[in-house]
Design an enzyme around this catalytic site. Structure first.
Site: not given
Ligand code: 13P
Length: 249
Positions: A9-11, A94, A96, A166, A172, A212, A233-234
């Protein structure tokens, strides 16, 4: 046999040239062919990503979509638009989107219906916040998110659904759920689906863990019996880290 999936997930990261760079590096990596690999660039770069990855074993998904087919919804993107650029999978729910854009279970139920009616596979995300876990309400919260956002779908629809648990406190933050916490929740999710639908459906659905996940913790988490992969994510923004996670099974 459930599918193993690792989705990045590149956000809101990567402009056009960064998308090109990251995908080019990713295509150089050796990826476990038994794992379905998905990337989700931001909307403007989906078409480029789809074309770049045409001959690669990597799928492209979107991070969100609107619940209506078309119309006066300034700034929004529909399922048919995504399909027209080759995207057939969408992330919905998600945390967010829930936290910053006010997406609640009722709205997500509509988005899920729209996606499925357009034959878009849905990666449905959910998970409790820190306070809810501290109060021991995490199972109730997750059950409610599933019941209100997803459990209106038909038995047949489940073939087009992937789940992503999640926990918000792990996104994050560098703080991962322990492999035991992930397993405990994934098992609970499967039991909840078995109760509402059937054991067969519960056994078939892939449940990803997100929060994470890094190269150094992925294999322990993916080693748990009810964890079928990850939503990353990251660490999905670096080709070698993402490949290491894909290869962590
Ligand atoms: P991180 O891996 O950066 O914690 O993000 C997880 C995420 O929100 C994937 O959708």
């Amino acid at each position: 046999m459930r599918k193993r999936i690792v989705a990045g997930n590149w956000k809101m990261n990567c402009d056009l040239s960064e998308t090109d760079y990251l995908l080019s590096r990713l295509m150089e990596q050796k990826l476990n062919p038994e794992v379905e690999v998905i990337v989700t660039p931001p909307f403007p770069n989906l078409y480029t990503a789809f074309n770049l990855l045409k001959n690669a074993p990597i799928d492209v998904a979107a991070q969100n979509m609107h619940q209506e087919a078309n119309g006066a919804y300034t700034g929004e993107v529909s399922a048919t638009m995504l399909k027209s650029v080759g995207v057939e999978t969408v992330i919905l729910g998600h945390s967010e989107r829930r936290a910053y854009f006010g997406e609640d279970n009722a709205l997500l139920a509509q988005k899920v219906s729209t996606a499925l009616s357009q034959e878009m596979r849905t990666i449905f995300c959910f998970g409790e916040e820190l306070q809810e876990r501290k109060e021991g309400r995490h199972f109730d919260v997750v059950k409610e998110q599933l019941q209100e956002g997803l459990f209106h779908i038909s038995n047949d629809d489940w073939k087009q659904v992937v789940l992503a648990y999640e926990p918000v406190w792990a996104i994050g933050t560098g703080e991962t759920a322990s492999p035991e916490q992930a397993q405990e929740m994934h098992q609970f999710i499967r039991e909840t689906i078995a109760e509402a639908y059937s054991q067969d459906i519960a056994n078939e659905v892939s449940i990803l863990y997100g929060g994470s996940v890094k190269p150094n913790n992925a294999s322990e988490i993916f080693g748990k019996p009810d964890v079928d992969g990850g939503l990353i994510g990251g660490a999905s923004l670096k080709a070698d880290d993402f490949a290491a996670i894909v290869n962590a099974f």
